[in-house]
Each structure stands twice: as structure tokens, then as C-alpha cells.
Write a protein that holds these residues in place. Structure first.
Motif, PDB file in Angstrom:
ATOM      1  N   TRP A   1       5.340   9.702   9.881  1.00 61.22           N
ATOM      2  CA  TRP A   1       6.115  10.787  10.490  1.00 61.22           C
ATOM      3  C   TRP A   1       5.303  11.400  11.629  1.00 61.22           C
ATOM      4  O   TRP A   1       4.365  12.166  11.409  1.00 61.22           O
ATOM      5  CB  TRP A   1       6.442  11.859   9.449  1.00 61.22           C
ATOM      6  CG  TRP A   1       7.296  11.319   8.339  1.00 61.22           C
ATOM      7  CD1 TRP A   1       6.857  10.786   7.181  1.00 61.22           C
ATOM      8  CD2 TRP A   1       8.724  11.262   8.308  1.00 61.22           C
ATOM      9  NE1 TRP A   1       7.916  10.401   6.406  1.00 61.22           N
ATOM     10  CE2 TRP A   1       9.085  10.681   7.077  1.00 61.22           C
ATOM     11  CE3 TRP A   1       9.730  11.652   9.186  1.00 61.22           C
ATOM     12  CZ2 TRP A   1      10.404  10.473   6.710  1.00 61.22           C
ATOM     13  CZ3 TRP A   1      11.049  11.444   8.828  1.00 61.22           C
ATOM     14  CH2 TRP A   1      11.383  10.866   7.612  1.00 61.22           C
TER      15      TRP A   1
ATOM     16  N   THR B   1       8.576   6.146  11.688  1.00 61.63           N
ATOM     17  CA  THR B   1       8.365   4.766  12.098  1.00 61.63           C
ATOM     18  C   THR B   1       8.771   3.830  10.971  1.00 61.63           C
ATOM     19  O   THR B   1       9.094   4.253   9.862  1.00 61.63           O
ATOM     20  CB  THR B   1       6.888   4.533  12.454  1.00 61.63           C
ATOM     21  OG1 THR B   1       6.087   4.712  11.259  1.00 61.63           O
ATOM     22  CG2 THR B   1       6.427   5.520  13.510  1.00 61.63           C
ATOM     23  N   ARG B   2       8.762   2.541  11.239  1.00 57.24           N
ATOM     24  CA  ARG B   2       9.146   1.555  10.233  1.00 57.24           C
ATOM     25  C   ARG B   2       8.210   1.559   9.031  1.00 57.24           C
ATOM     26  O   ARG B   2       8.603   1.199   7.928  1.00 57.24           O
ATOM     27  CB  ARG B   2       9.168   0.166  10.857  1.00 57.24           C
ATOM     28  CG  ARG B   2      10.282  -0.020  11.895  1.00 57.24           C
ATOM     29  CD  ARG B   2      10.289  -1.443  12.425  1.00 57.24           C
ATOM     30  NE  ARG B   2      11.376  -1.631  13.387  1.00 57.24           N
ATOM     31  CZ  ARG B   2      11.606  -2.784  14.006  1.00 57.24           C
ATOM     32  NH1 ARG B   2      10.814  -3.845  13.765  1.00 57.24           N
ATOM     33  NH2 ARG B   2      12.617  -2.889  14.863  1.00 57.24           N
ATOM     34  N   ARG B   3       6.978   1.964   9.244  1.00 55.74           N
ATOM     35  CA  ARG B   3       6.009   1.979   8.145  1.00 55.74           C
ATOM     36  C   ARG B   3       5.985   3.303   7.402  1.00 55.74           C
ATOM     37  O   ARG B   3       5.098   3.548   6.578  1.00 55.74           O
ATOM     38  CB  ARG B   3       4.615   1.673   8.683  1.00 55.74           C
ATOM     39  CG  ARG B   3       4.496   0.258   9.260  1.00 55.74           C
ATOM     40  CD  ARG B   3       3.052  -0.032   9.677  1.00 55.74           C
ATOM     41  NE  ARG B   3       2.916  -1.388  10.199  1.00 55.74           N
ATOM     42  CZ  ARG B   3       1.765  -1.920  10.596  1.00 55.74           C
ATOM     43  NH1 ARG B   3       0.640  -1.181  10.538  1.00 55.74           N
ATOM     44  NH2 ARG B   3       1.717  -3.148  11.049  1.00 55.74           N
ATOM     45  N   GLY B   4       6.941   4.186   7.699  1.00 53.15           N
ATOM     46  CA  GLY B   4       7.033   5.452   6.994  1.00 53.15           C
ATOM     47  C   GLY B   4       6.124   6.533   7.525  1.00 53.15           C
ATOM     48  O   GLY B   4       5.835   7.505   6.819  1.00 53.15           O
TER      49      GLY B   4
END
Length: 608
Positions: free
Chosen positions: A148, A143-146
Motif C-alpha cells: 500500500w 500493488t499486485r504484491r499487496g
């Protein structure tokens, strides 16, 4: 992230082992169903057997993991791996939807339907298959916030499998058996546990796994506490239940004993980990101290080097100033000598002409005088053979000395004239020179080849003088015993090119008389001539050429062998250059040039 304590090769091998375990587990179960071998289907007789479709899904999931374990992954491998993972997720989703929506599509009875009996795929098994397939599909998605998602899904599978394994170990059927549905098989729970660990470890540099495998204190503490956190409660809980079943103690005593032992073991584990961390911290502090000492030593070395560079720079500045002063003194010396010699030469020339006139008058008088024939003949002989011959010798020497003085003045002017730098068409310059010398070249039976000659940056008149001297020398010193050949071109790749400025290296090559190796050190000295019988001159041309080239920030060198020929290489800038760069190039050879010219002029004055 820091470096991982488990290198990439080891994590890839671990993921490979997990994928192979899943594939082999599925293979063994299918073999058990084919051959009706109970222990291959359920490990322990009496326990529920793994459904054959579940075994097939383990083979697909394990194969998918094997294909995805080691990036970079080719497009073909990724398509095959994702297809297998999608099949696993679809089978798990279909069976789970049958439990939820009670539809009649029994996907888990597609294989070995005649011998399955009441064997079905458990709800928790179907859910884990769905999560495992999705985690393999999303293995490289973030995701965009890292975050997984694959690690979250695989962790869910690992938790469900661990709870089922603990349930089998404790005999707590409710941990692996949901309501009235068939329970998850023991080998199914073990295969899910291994498969989920393989999925997590296949990407060791991401998310929670990267934190766990980090080489910092947090990662070290997590890796050392994790076995204790998972293992101690499970083992102690199993021992407590075992003791109660054997009537060694009651429930209250068993609970208290378990809590006490757990606290003690955790304290021991914490102390061991704290000691290890303290040792690591001491090593870190020691390393930091050593690094600081090394930095201090490097700083001191740098300071000493900077001081030496500063001192050397000052020495070079003084040396350069001294060289400039010596050059000026040399030019002034040449000019002064030339000027001082000019006046007596004028007198000598004038008086020698006067003596010539007087001697002719005396001869005329002797011819008309009434003297005895023998005396008259003797007097005329003295005037014609002695006086006039001596006067002619004086006039020749005076003319020769005048030419040398003119050459010295040209050399002096070469260092003092103000240049007007511009882009110079060297090909046009060489063309004009060859055209002007065409008659001499024809008389010598020579040929001139002009190759590619890029433009140069400098004073047009001075550069024309450079190439005129070199080509004139090449023509004058051709070998009369063979056809002369002169070539003018550029060196495509010359290691001697100076790195400080853009430049081009020209060459003038001939197949003439050549220069013996013993004479190489004197080629650029003023008033030095190797073959005086081959051509007229004062031996000043190459000294002027070198001075002009060096004033342009260039270099000149030569290669020659007696009887073979000579090649002069002239390196000149081909674009505007900084004056400071030009001075650096010129100063590199200025001290030797000054010394050569001073020695040459001194030798000349001494001889005269």
C-alpha cells in the motif's frame, strides 16, 4: 487477518479527530494571520510562524481525510476528497520544484503577501505536503504484491515530523532547519504528525497498521513495545541534554547513564510484555483445553446419537417389515374370507332358486287338488305369504352379501395390482368422469366446476378410479334441499405437501350433506356408510381411494361439516420419484390403514 483490538468505529473516530485537528490548525493559523495574533501563527512567540498557504493545505488535507475516513465512499465524496488532495500535492510539488530548479513562481506568497515578510514555506514542509497529498490520493490503491503506497508515504511524513519535533525538544535546529532555508514551524511539524497518523489509522486492516493492530501475539507485543521504543529514548535523551546543560554531569557520564537507564527500562518493558504474553498464552491453553473437552463431549454425544439413530433405523426397518407382512396378511385374510364365503353363497343362491320353483309347483298342485276349500286356502296362504316371502328375503340377503364380497375383493386387488406409472393428464381424466356422469348430475340439478388441473405421475387407470370415486360420492351425497355445486381444482400453497418429492394437491369440494365430526375417524374404514339412504353402495370406495393414493406415495385428507359440505384433498407426485421415497411416504400411514381395514372386516364378519 484476525479481529482488530480497536474496532472499526473507534479507528474511524480517531481518523476523524486527526482530520479535524489538521483543519482546525489551519483555521487558527489563518485567523492569526488575519488578526496578527502571534501565538496562533507560531504557538510560541519567537519561533517561525506557519505559512498561510501551508495552513490552507492543512485545511484541504484534513477535509480530504474526513471525506475518505469511512468506506464505502460515494463517487461524489471521492471526487471532492481527491481534488483537495491533488491541490495539496500540487502546492507542495510547486514549492519544492522552486527550491530545486530556482524558478520564480513563489506559490507560498499568494496569501497575505504584504504581511509575510521573509516567511516562506520550508523545503521539508513542501516535501511533506507533497507526500501527504499523494498518500491521500493513493489511500485505496495497492500493488499486485499487496503493498500500500499510501502507508509508505504517510510513514515518511510521520518520520520527518517526528525528527522536527525532537529537534525542537532538544534544541537541535539542524533537525528541522535545512541549510540556510527557513525552518519547519513547530505547529507545522505537530500538524503533520497528527495528519499522518490519521491517514494511517483510517485503513486499519491494511499493511503495517493491520500488523500493529492484529490481535495475535505479534500485534500485542508491537503495541506494547512501540510506546517504549519511541518514548524512552526521546525522554532519556532530553533529560541527558538537560542535565549536561545544567552541569550535573559531563558528556561521557551522561551517555553512560542514558544507555544504562535505557537498557533497564527496556528490560522492564520486555519482562512486563513477556509476563502479559505468558498470561495470554496460559489463557489460550486453558481455552484450548476447554474446547477439547467440549469437542470430546460433543463427539460422545454424536456417537450416542448415531447409535440411537442406528438402533431407531433398525427398529423402523423391523416395523416396516412387520407392516408389510401385516398388509399382506390383511389382503390374504380379505381374499380368504371372500373366497370362503363365495362357495356357501353359491349354494344358498342355487337352493333358494330351487325352493322358489318348488314352492310355485306346490301352489299349482294345491290349486288343482281336490281339497276342502278352507284347507286349500290355508295352504296357498302359507306358500304365498310365508314360504315365498322368506325365500325372497334369503335371495336379497344373498345378493347383498355377494356385493359385499365383490367389494372386499376389489379392495384386496387395489393393494396387489401392478401399476404402470406415467404422466397422467388429470384434467382429461376428470373431464371423462364428469361426461360419463352428466345424466346423473343433470338429474340432481347440480353443476361441476373444473379448475386448473396439472398432470400427475402414476397409473392412469388407478388415478381415474380415485377421482371417479370422489366425484361420484360428491354427486350421491348432495343436499336435495339446495342446488348442488361440485368443484375440482388444486391448492396453490398447501402446508401438508410432503417435502420428500415434488407433488401437487388436488381437491374435490361439494356443498352436500357433509360428515359430522364424530364420524371423521371412520370415513376411510371399509364397509362404513354414513348416509345409506342417500345412495347405494357397500362403503368400500374411500378405503380403495386411500389405498391407491398411498401406493402412489401420496396422501389424502378431508375437511367436512354436517350440513355444509365436504372437501377431499389428494396429494400426488407430479414427477417420477424414487421408490424408496414413495415407500417412506406410504409407510407413514400404513399401520393405521391396516388396523382400520382389519377392524372393518372383523366387524363385518362378526355382524354376519
Amino acid at each position: 487477518m484476525g479481529a482488530l483490538p480497536m474496532n472499526h468505529g473507534r479507528t474511524a473516530k480517531f481518523a476523524t479527530a486527526c482530520g479535524l485537528f489538521a483543519v482546525l490548525t489551519g483555521c487558527f493559523v489563518l485567523v492569526g494571520w488575519c488578526a496578527d495574533i502571534v501565538w496562533l501563527k507560531s504557538v510560541i512567540p519567537g519561533l517561525v510562524a506557519m505559512n498561510p498557504l501551508t495552513a490552507t493545505c492543512f485545511m484541504l488535507a484534513g477535509g480530504s481525510l474526513l471525506l475518505l475516513r469511512d468506506p464505502p465512499i460515494s463517487r461524489r465524496r471521492r471526487v471532492v476528497a481527491h481534488s483537495a488532495a491533488l491541490a495539496v500535492a500540487a502546492i507542495g510539488g510547486l514549492r519544492l520544484s522552486a527550491y530545486i530548479f530556482s524558478h520564480g513562481f513563489d506559490v507560498d506568497r499568494l496569501l497575505f503577501a504584504a504581511s509575510l515578510g521573509d516567511n516562506r514555506m520550508a523545503p521539508n514542509t513542501a516535501f511533506c505536503l507533497l507526500l501527504s497529498g499523494l498518500s491521500l490520493l493513493l489511500l485505496d490503491v495497492a500493488t499486485r504484491r499487496g503493498f500500500w503506497p499510501a502507508q509508505f508515504l504517510a510513514s515518511g511524513v510521520a518520520m520527518i515530523a517526528l525528527v522536527s519535533l525532537v529537534g525542537y525538544g532538544y534544541g537541535a535546529e539542524s533537525l528541522y532547519h535545512i541549510a540556510s532555508f527557513i525552518p519547519m514551524a513547530l505547529n507545522t511539524a505537530a500538524a503533520f504528525q497528527i495528519l499522518s497518523l490519521g491517514i494511517l489509522i483510517s485503513r486499519p486492516d491494511r499493511g503495517l497498521v493491520a500488523v500493529l493492530l492484529h490481535d495475535g501475539p505479534g500485534g500485542v507485543m508491537a503495541r506494547r513495545l512501540l510506546p517504549a521504543i519511541v518514548g524512552i529514548p526521546i525522554i532519556l535523551g532530553w533529560l541527558r541534554i538537560l542535565g549536561q546543560r545544567m552541569n550535573y554531569y559531563d558528556t561521557e557520564f551522561g551517555a553512560a547513564l542514558m544507555v544504562a537507564i535505557t537498557v533497564v527500562l527496556f528490560l522492564i518493558a520486555m519482562g512486563w510484555i513477556a509476563a502479559a504474553l505468558n498470561r495470554a498464552d496460559e489463557e489460550r491453553k486453558y481455552t484450548m483445553q476447554e474446547l477439547r473437552r467440549a469437542e470430546q463431549a460433543v463427539r460422545q454425544i454424536n456417537e450416542r446419537l448415531e447409535q440411537r439413530v442406528k438402533e431407531r433405523t433398525e427398529e423402523l426397518a423391523v416395523t416396516n417389515a412387520d407392516l408389510v407382512q401385516k398388509n399382506r396378511e390383511n389382503e390374504l385374510f380379505v381374499y380368504s374370507v371372500s373366497h370362503d364365503l363365495r362357495s356357501p353363497l353359491v349354494n344358498l343362491q342355487g337352493f333358494s332358486n330351487e325352493l322358489m320353483t318348488v314352492s310355485e309347483n306346490i301352489r299349482d298342485l294345491l290349486g288343482s287338488a281336490a281339497l276342502p276349500a278352507e284347507l286349500q286356502q290355508r295352504a296357498i296362504h302359507l306358500v304365498d305369504d310365508e314360504m315365498l316371502r322368506s325365500i325372497r328375503f334369503i335371495q336379497t340377503a344373498v345378493s347383498r352379501l355377494s356385493n359385499i364380497i365383490d367389494a372386499l375383493l376389489r379392495l384386496s386387488r387395489a393393494g396387489r395390482v401392478e401399476y404402470q406409472p406415467e404422466i397422467v393428464n388429470i384434467r382429461a381424466v376428470v373431464g371423462r368422469i364428469v361426461e360419463a356422469m352428466s345424466a346423473t348430475i343433470y338429474d340432481r340439478g347440480a353443476s361441476v366446476e373444473i379448475g386448473e388441473l396439472p398432470n400427475a405421475w402414476g397409473d392412469a387407470t388407478a388415478l381415474e378410479q380415485v377421482f371417479a370415486n370422489l366425484i361420484n360420492n360428491a354427486v350421491n351425497y348432495l343436499d336435495p334441499g339446495r342446488p348442488g355445486r361440485i368443484q375440482v381444482g388444486i391448492v396453490e400453497s398447501d402446508q401438508s405437501t410432503h417435502d420428500l418429492r415434488p407433488s401437487v394437491t388436488y381437491y374435490v369440494r361439494d356443498n352436500g350433506l357433509g360428515i359430522p365430526e364424530a364420524y371423521h375417524g371412520k370415513v376411510f374404514q371399509a364397509l362404513k356408510r354414513l348416509h345409506p339412504e342417500a345412495a347405494k353402495g357397500e362403503g368400500i370406495g374411500l378405503a380403495i381411494v386411500r389405498r391407491i393414493v398411498e401406493r402412489h406415495g401420496g396422501t389424502i385428507r378431508f375437511e367436512s361439516a354436517a350440513g355444509v359440505g365436504t372437501t377431499f384433498f389428494v396429494n400426488l407426485p407430479n414427477a417420477p420419484v424414487d421408490r424408496e421415497v414413495t415407500d417412506k411416504v406410504r409407510w407413514s400411514n400404513q399401520d393405521r390403514r391396516v388396523e382400520h381395514e382389519r377392524r372393518s372386516v372383523g366387524d363385518f364378519v362378526g355382524r354376519r
